[in-house]
Design a protein around this motif. Structure first.
Motif, PDB file in Angstrom:
ATOM      1  N   GLU A  21       0.824  -1.212   0.000  1.00  0.00           N
ATOM      2  CA  GLU A  21       0.000   0.000   0.000  1.00  0.00           C
ATOM      3  C   GLU A  21       0.860   1.265   0.000  1.00  0.00           C
ATOM      4  O   GLU A  21       0.529   2.251  -0.647  1.00  0.00           O
ATOM      5  CB  GLU A  21      -0.951   0.012   1.202  1.00  0.00           C
ATOM      6  CG  GLU A  21      -1.997   1.101   1.061  1.00  0.00           C
ATOM      7  CD  GLU A  21      -3.101   1.012   2.092  1.00  0.00           C
ATOM      8  OE1 GLU A  21      -4.257   0.868   1.690  1.00  0.00           O
ATOM      9  OE2 GLU A  21      -2.799   1.083   3.292  1.00  0.00           O
ATOM     10  N   LEU A  22       2.000   1.201   0.717  1.00  0.00           N
ATOM     11  CA  LEU A  22       2.868   2.376   0.742  1.00  0.00           C
ATOM     12  C   LEU A  22       3.509   2.605  -0.617  1.00  0.00           C
ATOM     13  O   LEU A  22       3.696   3.741  -1.049  1.00  0.00           O
ATOM     14  CB  LEU A  22       3.939   2.214   1.816  1.00  0.00           C
ATOM     15  CG  LEU A  22       3.416   2.254   3.240  1.00  0.00           C
ATOM     16  CD1 LEU A  22       4.557   2.205   4.231  1.00  0.00           C
ATOM     17  CD2 LEU A  22       2.592   3.502   3.480  1.00  0.00           C
ATOM     18  N   ALA A  80       1.038   6.625  -6.516  1.00  0.00           N
ATOM     19  CA  ALA A  80      -0.166   7.405  -6.789  1.00  0.00           C
ATOM     20  C   ALA A  80       0.119   8.905  -6.710  1.00  0.00           C
ATOM     21  O   ALA A  80      -0.570   9.697  -7.337  1.00  0.00           O
ATOM     22  CB  ALA A  80      -1.272   7.039  -5.815  1.00  0.00           C
ATOM     23  N   ARG A 126      -7.940   1.599  -9.294  1.00  0.00           N
ATOM     24  CA  ARG A 126      -6.517   1.611  -9.621  1.00  0.00           C
ATOM     25  C   ARG A 126      -6.273   1.698 -11.128  1.00  0.00           C
ATOM     26  O   ARG A 126      -5.179   2.048 -11.563  1.00  0.00           O
ATOM     27  CB  ARG A 126      -5.842   0.368  -9.042  1.00  0.00           C
ATOM     28  CG  ARG A 126      -5.538   0.542  -7.574  1.00  0.00           C
ATOM     29  CD  ARG A 126      -5.230  -0.744  -6.877  1.00  0.00           C
ATOM     30  NE  ARG A 126      -4.890  -0.485  -5.480  1.00  0.00           N
ATOM     31  CZ  ARG A 126      -5.755  -0.138  -4.547  1.00  0.00           C
ATOM     32  NH1 ARG A 126      -7.031  -0.006  -4.849  1.00  0.00           N
ATOM     33  NH2 ARG A 126      -5.379   0.088  -3.310  1.00  0.00           N
ATOM     34  N   ASN A 152      -6.167   5.585 -12.039  1.00  0.00           N
ATOM     35  CA  ASN A 152      -4.893   6.318 -12.021  1.00  0.00           C
ATOM     36  C   ASN A 152      -3.739   5.444 -12.512  1.00  0.00           C
ATOM     37  O   ASN A 152      -2.577   5.749 -12.308  1.00  0.00           O
ATOM     38  CB  ASN A 152      -4.592   6.924 -10.651  1.00  0.00           C
ATOM     39  CG  ASN A 152      -4.405   5.889  -9.576  1.00  0.00           C
ATOM     40  OD1 ASN A 152      -4.532   4.691  -9.818  1.00  0.00           O
ATOM     41  ND2 ASN A 152      -4.092   6.338  -8.384  1.00  0.00           N
ATOM     42  N   ARG A 202      -0.669  12.289 -12.237  1.00  0.00           N
ATOM     43  CA  ARG A 202      -0.825  11.824 -10.851  1.00  0.00           C
ATOM     44  C   ARG A 202      -0.468  12.909  -9.855  1.00  0.00           C
ATOM     45  O   ARG A 202      -1.054  13.009  -8.781  1.00  0.00           O
ATOM     46  CB  ARG A 202       0.073  10.612 -10.613  1.00  0.00           C
ATOM     47  CG  ARG A 202      -0.450   9.345 -11.250  1.00  0.00           C
ATOM     48  CD  ARG A 202       0.553   8.259 -11.057  1.00  0.00           C
ATOM     49  NE  ARG A 202       0.117   6.977 -11.571  1.00  0.00           N
ATOM     50  CZ  ARG A 202       0.915   5.917 -11.645  1.00  0.00           C
ATOM     51  NH1 ARG A 202       2.158   6.004 -11.235  1.00  0.00           N
ATOM     52  NH2 ARG A 202       0.465   4.779 -12.112  1.00  0.00           N
ATOM     53  N   SER A 216      -5.456  12.515  -6.719  1.00  0.00           N
ATOM     54  CA  SER A 216      -4.881  12.150  -5.430  1.00  0.00           C
ATOM     55  C   SER A 216      -5.669  10.968  -4.908  1.00  0.00           C
ATOM     56  O   SER A 216      -6.851  10.830  -5.197  1.00  0.00           O
ATOM     57  CB  SER A 216      -4.974  13.294  -4.433  1.00  0.00           C
ATOM     58  OG  SER A 216      -3.901  14.168  -4.588  1.00  0.00           O
ATOM     59  N   MET A 217      -5.002  10.148  -4.131  1.00  0.00           N
ATOM     60  CA  MET A 217      -5.676   8.933  -3.684  1.00  0.00           C
ATOM     61  C   MET A 217      -5.634   8.822  -2.166  1.00  0.00           C
ATOM     62  O   MET A 217      -4.658   9.187  -1.524  1.00  0.00           O
ATOM     63  CB  MET A 217      -4.991   7.723  -4.321  1.00  0.00           C
ATOM     64  CG  MET A 217      -5.771   6.454  -4.198  1.00  0.00           C
ATOM     65  SD  MET A 217      -5.232   5.282  -5.470  1.00  0.00           S
ATOM     66  CE  MET A 217      -6.057   3.818  -4.918  1.00  0.00           C
ATOM     67  N   PHE A 256      -6.259   5.904   0.845  1.00  0.00           N
ATOM     68  CA  PHE A 256      -6.213   4.445   0.879  1.00  0.00           C
ATOM     69  C   PHE A 256      -6.988   3.853   2.054  1.00  0.00           C
ATOM     70  O   PHE A 256      -7.155   4.482   3.091  1.00  0.00           O
ATOM     71  CB  PHE A 256      -4.765   3.977   0.963  1.00  0.00           C
ATOM     72  CG  PHE A 256      -3.993   4.289  -0.279  1.00  0.00           C
ATOM     73  CD1 PHE A 256      -3.876   3.364  -1.283  1.00  0.00           C
ATOM     74  CD2 PHE A 256      -3.400   5.529  -0.448  1.00  0.00           C
ATOM     75  CE1 PHE A 256      -3.177   3.649  -2.440  1.00  0.00           C
ATOM     76  CE2 PHE A 256      -2.695   5.825  -1.597  1.00  0.00           C
ATOM     77  CZ  PHE A 256      -2.596   4.881  -2.592  1.00  0.00           C
ATOM     78  N   PHE A 273      -4.947   3.546   5.015  1.00  0.00           N
ATOM     79  CA  PHE A 273      -4.370   4.892   5.172  1.00  0.00           C
ATOM     80  C   PHE A 273      -3.128   5.148   4.326  1.00  0.00           C
ATOM     81  O   PHE A 273      -2.956   6.231   3.799  1.00  0.00           O
ATOM     82  CB  PHE A 273      -4.075   5.229   6.630  1.00  0.00           C
ATOM     83  CG  PHE A 273      -5.113   4.715   7.593  1.00  0.00           C
ATOM     84  CD1 PHE A 273      -6.466   4.849   7.308  1.00  0.00           C
ATOM     85  CD2 PHE A 273      -4.760   4.052   8.751  1.00  0.00           C
ATOM     86  CE1 PHE A 273      -7.432   4.372   8.171  1.00  0.00           C
ATOM     87  CE2 PHE A 273      -5.729   3.565   9.623  1.00  0.00           C
ATOM     88  CZ  PHE A 273      -7.067   3.725   9.323  1.00  0.00           C
ATOM     89  N   GLY A 274      -2.233   4.141   4.229  1.00  0.00           N
ATOM     90  CA  GLY A 274      -1.044   4.325   3.398  1.00  0.00           C
ATOM     91  C   GLY A 274      -0.148   5.463   3.847  1.00  0.00           C
ATOM     92  O   GLY A 274       0.482   6.121   3.036  1.00  0.00           O
ATOM     93  N   ARG A 284      -3.308  14.752   3.170  1.00  0.00           N
ATOM     94  CA  ARG A 284      -2.219  14.548   2.223  1.00  0.00           C
ATOM     95  C   ARG A 284      -2.739  14.634   0.788  1.00  0.00           C
ATOM     96  O   ARG A 284      -2.115  15.235  -0.078  1.00  0.00           O
ATOM     97  CB  ARG A 284      -1.573  13.183   2.471  1.00  0.00           C
ATOM     98  CG  ARG A 284      -0.460  12.850   1.503  1.00  0.00           C
ATOM     99  CD  ARG A 284       0.207  11.552   1.840  1.00  0.00           C
ATOM    100  NE  ARG A 284      -0.699  10.426   1.689  1.00  0.00           N
ATOM    101  CZ  ARG A 284      -0.361   9.157   1.891  1.00  0.00           C
ATOM    102  NH1 ARG A 284       0.859   8.870   2.293  1.00  0.00           N
ATOM    103  NH2 ARG A 284      -1.230   8.191   1.734  1.00  0.00           N
ATOM    104  N   ALA A 285      -3.912  14.035   0.598  1.00  0.00           N
ATOM    105  CA  ALA A 285      -4.491  14.058  -0.748  1.00  0.00           C
ATOM    106  C   ALA A 285      -4.947  15.465  -1.125  1.00  0.00           C
ATOM    107  O   ALA A 285      -4.778  15.896  -2.264  1.00  0.00           O
ATOM    108  CB  ALA A 285      -5.651  13.079  -0.828  1.00  0.00           C
TER     109      ALA A 285
END
Lengths: 283, 400
Positions: free
Chosen positions: A184-185, A191, B71, B74, B103, B108-109, B111, B114-115, B176-177
């Motif tokens: 995911e990271l 992304a 997915r 993007n 991108r 922006s994504m 997750f 959270f990522g 962040r996004a």
């Protein structure tokens, strides 16, 4: 069985080594002389010139801060190093320390990029894995032979043999650390439009830092374990004293020098382990 | 022009996807293709447009291909077929440099897990996208800070993600996004990992933010309640295929097929349906033209015990009951004004059924449904109960 005569593998290897020695003589000579001089300079003109009490004090203070202001490590440093100088093994200790430092540094400089390459490329991983297995399982003594052929005797072949023996953990752990970064990271990084280099330096390497440091710790320990073996080809240091003890059947001398190696090993290990903390860790 | 256009998008996992594509053409199902070719169909010919400023929800159970679909949008996953157009530009045709640019600037994504980068502080996490773009340090700090304040985390900038709760971590993910100021926000099950209370809170907050941001949001979820709550439009997915696209009402009221119908059966309709969906066309009398006699006549015809009184422009004056009207006719009263009752239970046509419950409980007359001070419909108790049972609901306030 009789149809195939004994394959001259040993001869091939010898020939190949001879060829390498001749062909790259200029390179080996350069390394042997200039690098050899530099190592000697580092050990004798730098480390040994520092007053012993100052050296011990500095290491003790560093130990204090590295171990997050606990008292155990500094105390051990003071007593351990004092014991070694008390046994009149200080110069040997400095030589051994130099050998370990250079062997480890070179191992890391070579190992980390290879580990990254391995992590990024499946094919490279397939090729390198058995090579690393080979490097680690081949008896370390065997490396001494080409080392002598290339660099004759002294510190340089000692470093060379140590590097071959000590590099694999760094490569393996770097590879592992990068591959362990969660999917995911990596997706998050992609992304947001990272380039390969941005992803590597801002996400993968920082995240893999702990694992890589564990690998480096292993590398340092392996380099240290090569000290005695390397002294068989003239690398100066505590290992030489051990060998002397062995040759004269002098248990006491051998044991004291061995103890010196143990003390050095413990200090280096605690230093590298304590340096291995990651930002954002829960502890 | 729609911001995101997805045309005939397919993703088939595994080798030899050509054969599987052919089988898709022949109309074979996901399971049959898996059996015949060993390929997994991720997304099967999905097409939809996302308009600027709308929240478009893709909803489906696990394995329906919704995460694959987002997915593909993007291009974290390469499509097997079809195209994704962002602002009219085909993503699949881009080289890696222009893809990176898109991108960085447009998508922006957020997750599911959270990522967040555990080795970076909250602020550094929020800065990430800007840092990647090479923005000046001071400027990106300022923007990230602002973005964090937007999600209510202005005081947590120096914490690490590991020190925050799940809900707060996802706020960081959102910040962040948003720091990038993207055109499109892709949210992949963004609230699914949170516990129900926090999830609802985050949904509310997203809607509130959306009021001012007006971003184009593509939101993925497996939770129909969530989809109905936040979606302007919803696409329902099953086995990689989009089975229905529509507004929450359309999907609830006119399920495209058995699958959708089964799906929406368990939904708490009271939260989704509004007064508009269950109201009937009102019977009224005109206060200027009609007297008690006409009112009585109409009530008798329709079998009502009361009737609303408006003027020609449908402005509501009140109501009269059958008893009052019948007395008035006997006393030869010509006007409705003297017997008019003005304590009317009124609701706006956007009122949710949930609230209507409380009102309809203790009112003797049907509820008046209003739009701009005008009477547009009435709600009788029976309609509420029928709607909850899942039938006889109409979309546009016209009797079914």
């Amino acid at each position: 069985m009789e149809l195939i005569p004994k394959l001259p593998v040993a001869e091939w290897i010898s020939d190949a080594t001879d060829w390498l020695t001749d062909t790259f003589e200029f390179l080996f000579d350069f390394v042997k002389n200039d690098f050899g001089d530099f190592i000697e300079f580092f050990a004798e003109s730098l480390l040994m010139q520092i007053p012993i009490w100052l050296f011990i004090a500095v290491v003790a203070v560093l130990a204090f801060f590295v171990s997050k202001k606990r008292i155990g490590l500094p105390v051990f440093v003071i007593f351990g190093l004092w014991f070694i100088q008390n046994q009149e093994l200080w110069e040997e200790l400095m030589n051994t320390f130099t050998l370990v430092i250079f062997a480890s540094l070179i191992s890391v400089i070579i190992g980390v990029p290879f580990g990254i390459w391995m992590a990024k490329n499946k094919f490279v991983e397939t090729i390198l894995t058995p090579v690393l297995d080979f490097m680690q399982t081949m008896p370390a003594f065997v490396y001494l032979i080409p080392a002598v052929a290339f660099f004759s005797i002294g510190m340089v072949p000692g470093v060379f043999a140590s590097v071959i023996f000590a590099t694999p953990p760094t490569v393996r752990f770097t590879n592992l650390g990068i591959r362990q970064v969660s999917h995911e990271l990596i997706e998050a990084s992609d992304a947001f439009g990272t380039t390969g280099a941005q992803k590597l330096f801002k996400v993968q390497l920082p995240m893999a830092k702990k694992t890589i440091m564990a690998g480096i710790n292993q590398t340092v320990m392996l380099a240290l374990s090569m000290v005695v073996i390397a002294s068989m080809i003239g690398a100066k240091g505590l290992g030489q004293t051990v060998i002397t003890g062995l040759q004269r059947a002098d248990v006491g001398t051998g044991f004291v020098a061995g103890l010196g190696i143990v003390i050095l090993a413990i200090i280096i290990d605690r230093f590298t382990q304590n340096l291995n903390t990651q930002r954002g860790d829960q502890s | 022009m729609p911001v995101v256009q997805v045309k005939n998008l397919s993703k088939i996992f595994g080798k030899n996807s050509k054969k599987a594509t052919r089988l898709l053409d022949e109309g074979l199902s996901k399971d049959e293709i898996l059996k015949k070719t060993g390929n997994t169909v991720g997304v099967n010919r999905a097409s939809f447009d996302v308009e600027e400023g709308e929240i478009f929800v893709i909803m489906g159970l696990s394995g329906s291909g919704k995460s694959t679909l987002v997915r593909l949008v993007n291009r974290l996953i390469e499509p097997t077929e079809g195209s994704v157009l962002i602002d009219g530009k085909d993503l699949a045709a881009m080289d890696s440099k222009s893809l990176r640019e898109v991108r960085r600037e447009k998508l922006s994504m957020v997750f599911q897990r959270f990522g967040l980068f555990p080795h970076r502080t909250v602020l550094e996490n929020a800065e990430f996208g800007l840092e990647i773009q090479g923005m000046d340090k001071e400027e990106r700090k300022k923007k990230a800070q602002k973005s964090l304040e937007l999600v209510g985390l202005g005081d947590y900038v120096n914490q690490y993600p590991g020190q925050l709760s799940g809900g707060m971590q996802q706020r960081v993910g959102l910040a962040r996004a948003l720091a990038n100021d993207p055109e499109v926000l892709l949210m992949d099950e963004a609230f699914s990992a949170l516990d129900p209370l926090i999830r609802k809170e985050m949904q509310d907050e997203l809607l509130e933010l959306q009021e001012s941001m007006k971003k184009t949001i593509l939101f993925i979820t497996h939770d129909l309640d969530e989809a109905l709550r936040i979606g302007d439009r919803i696409a329902l997915m099953k086995d990689g295929r989009i089975v229905q696209i529509g507004t929450p009402e359309e999907i609830l009221v006119n399920p495209a097929n058995d699958y959708v119908e089964k799906f929406v059966q368990d939904v708490d309709r009271s939260k989704v349906l509004t007064a508009e969906n269950i109201m009937k066309r009102p019977e009224t009398v005109d206060i200027e033209k009609h007297g008690p006699r006409t009112a009585l006549e109409r009530m008798r015809k329709e079998g009502l015990s009361s009737i609303y009184v408006t003027d020609a422009k449908r402005r509501l004056y009140g109501y009269v009951t059958a008893d009052d009207v019948s007395d008035a006719t006997k006393e030869e009263v010509k006007d409705l004004k003297s017997i008019l009752r003005t304590e009317v239970p009124k609701v706006d046509k956007t009122t949710s059924m949930h609230e209507i419950f409380n009102i309809i409980h203790d009112t003797p007359v049907p509820i008046a449904v209003m739009e701009d001070e005008k009477l547009v419909g009435i709600i009788v108790r029976g309609a509420v109960i029928a709607a909850l049972a899942g039938n006889e609901v109409n979309i546009n306030g016209i009797d079914s």
